[in-house]
Design a protein around this motif. Structure first.
Motif, PDB file in Angstrom:
ATOM      1  N   ARG A  79       5.323  -4.139   0.916  1.00 45.96           N
ATOM      2  CA  ARG A  79       5.432  -5.237   1.862  1.00 45.96           C
ATOM      3  C   ARG A  79       6.910  -5.516   2.139  1.00 45.96           C
ATOM      4  NH1 ARG A  79       0.925  -3.978   1.550  1.00 45.96           N
ATOM      5  NH2 ARG A  79      -0.937  -5.245   1.178  1.00 45.96           N
ATOM      6  N   HIS A 115      -2.972 -10.310  -2.995  1.00 47.41           N
ATOM      7  CA  HIS A 115      -2.120  -9.510  -2.096  1.00 47.41           C
ATOM      8  C   HIS A 115      -1.603 -10.349  -0.931  1.00 47.41           C
ATOM      9  CE1 HIS A 115      -3.503  -6.096  -4.415  1.00 47.41           C
ATOM     10  NE2 HIS A 115      -4.752  -6.388  -4.123  1.00 47.41           N
ATOM     11  N   SER A 136       2.553   8.388  -2.788  1.00 45.27           N
ATOM     12  CA  SER A 136       1.597   7.767  -3.706  1.00 45.27           C
ATOM     13  C   SER A 136       0.737   6.714  -3.007  1.00 45.27           C
ATOM     14  CB  SER A 136       2.333   7.110  -4.876  1.00 45.27           C
ATOM     15  OG  SER A 136       2.964   5.912  -4.461  1.00 45.27           O
ATOM     16  N   ASP A 137      -0.317   6.294  -3.690  1.00 41.51           N
ATOM     17  CA  ASP A 137      -1.181   5.224  -3.169  1.00 41.51           C
ATOM     18  C   ASP A 137      -0.465   3.878  -3.167  1.00 41.51           C
ATOM     19  OD1 ASP A 137      -3.218   7.040  -2.822  1.00 41.51           O
ATOM     20  OD2 ASP A 137      -4.188   6.586  -4.740  1.00 41.51           O
ATOM     21  N   GLU A 138       0.660   3.774  -3.877  1.00 40.05           N
ATOM     22  CA  GLU A 138       1.392   2.507  -3.905  1.00 40.05           C
ATOM     23  C   GLU A 138       1.940   2.132  -2.542  1.00 40.05           C
ATOM     24  OE1 GLU A 138       4.301   2.588  -7.086  1.00 40.05           O
ATOM     25  OE2 GLU A 138       2.913   1.375  -8.279  1.00 40.05           O
ATOM     26  N   MET A 139       2.006   3.082  -1.626  1.00 37.04           N
ATOM     27  CA  MET A 139       2.469   2.770  -0.275  1.00 37.04           C
ATOM     28  C   MET A 139       1.608   1.688   0.358  1.00 37.04           C
ATOM     29  SD  MET A 139       5.207   4.312   0.845  1.00 37.04           S
ATOM     30  CE  MET A 139       5.034   4.377   2.626  1.00 37.04           C
ATOM     31  N   GLU A 140       0.348   1.594  -0.061  1.00 35.74           N
ATOM     32  CA  GLU A 140      -0.546   0.582   0.496  1.00 35.74           C
ATOM     33  C   GLU A 140      -0.151  -0.825   0.056  1.00 35.74           C
ATOM     34  OE1 GLU A 140      -4.489   1.607  -0.614  1.00 35.74           O
ATOM     35  OE2 GLU A 140      -4.481   3.538   0.450  1.00 35.74           O
ATOM     36  N   ARG A 141       0.662  -0.926  -0.991  1.00 36.13           N
ATOM     37  CA  ARG A 141       1.061  -2.241  -1.501  1.00 36.13           C
ATOM     38  C   ARG A 141       2.502  -2.609  -1.116  1.00 36.13           C
ATOM     39  NH1 ARG A 141       0.496  -3.006  -7.502  1.00 36.13           N
ATOM     40  NH2 ARG A 141       1.155  -0.836  -7.711  1.00 36.13           N
ATOM     41  N   ALA A 182       6.357   2.936   8.350  1.00 33.33           N
ATOM     42  CA  ALA A 182       4.992   2.824   7.833  1.00 33.33           C
ATOM     43  C   ALA A 182       4.504   1.379   7.906  1.00 33.33           C
ATOM     44  CB  ALA A 182       4.944   3.333   6.400  1.00 33.33           C
ATOM     45  N   LEU A 183       5.375   0.428   7.568  1.00 28.46           N
ATOM     46  CA  LEU A 183       4.998  -0.984   7.609  1.00 28.46           C
ATOM     47  C   LEU A 183       4.737  -1.462   9.033  1.00 28.46           C
ATOM     48  CD1 LEU A 183       7.411  -2.652   5.033  1.00 28.46           C
ATOM     49  CD2 LEU A 183       4.915  -2.687   4.955  1.00 28.46           C
TER      50      LEU A 183
END
Length: 213
Positions: free
Chosen positions: A170, A188, A163-168, A101-102
């Motif tokens: 790193r 961020h 979850s939406d935390e995947m967007e954070r 994903a990253l």
């Protein structure tokens, strides 16, 4: 990081705490294969036995210290080895999904299937029960089964990747490290797993490169 030891309640060496820098137990689990992207020397395994797993789970807040000690005391050698292998397999499946994903790569279907399988086993081990006046999910056979750390980590991994935390999520800017973490910084812009570790290492490396020759 944890030191090796034996199971069964025997005398254990003092353990150095795990460096939980991720802000999420599933990400910290992935980080227990230290220096994952380093070629030489090879990556370092931090979950070396069931004791490590139990103490990691306690330090992550998934179970209490007392429960960790009870699990270690009661688990058989064969079951301990089986659970550790299963947790490592869960970790590697989560790592494949998260790094894909990253990096913008296709998520391996085998990794998704592994996460799903572990999540379903964890859920199948739970029952909806009344606890302290309200309904909650509880493990049907109590909290003393050796698989408990595996189940709890499976649930955390499944919760994170959906979850939406995947967007954070790193990865550390050190290419040999790439420890995962949730970027909760104001802008961020967090780059390192820990500034005292990889941040300083990379600064020193750039300084040497600039002044070489």
């Amino acid at each position: 990081m944890a030191n090796s030891s034996t199971n069964g309640g025997s005398t254990r060496k003092a353990r150095k705490p795990f460096e939980l820098i991720a802000g999420n137990a599933a990400l910290d689990l992935v980080n227990t294969l230290d220096w994952r992207f380093r070629e030489e020397p090879p990556p370092e395994e931090l979950l070396r036995d069931y004791d490590d797993l139990a103490y990691f789970s306690a330090q992550s807040g998934l179970i209490s210290d007392a429960l960790a000690r009870r699990l270690i005391r009661n688990v058989s050698e064969s079951k301990a080895a089986h659970v550790v292998v299963a947790v490592r397999e869960l970790r590697e499946a989560a790592a494949l999904v998260l790094y894909a994903a990253l990096d913008g790569d296709e998520v391996p279907g085998s990794a998704v299937a592994s996460l799903e399988r572990n999540f379903k086993r964890a859920r199948d081990s739970q029952r909806l029960q009344k606890v302290a006046g309200k309904l909650d999910w509880e493990f049907s056979q109590g909290n003393s089964l050796p698989e408990l750390p595996l189940w709890l980590l499976s649930l955390r991994a499944a919760e994170l990747v959906t979850s939406d935390e995947m967007e954070r999520v790193r990865a550390c800017g050190n290419a040999e490290c790439r420890w995962l973490f949730l970027d909760t910084s104001k802008n961020h812009t967090r780059r390192w797993c820990d500034m005292k570790i990889c941040g300083n290492r990379m600064k020193a490396r750039r300084f040497k490169a600039q002044h070489r020759g």
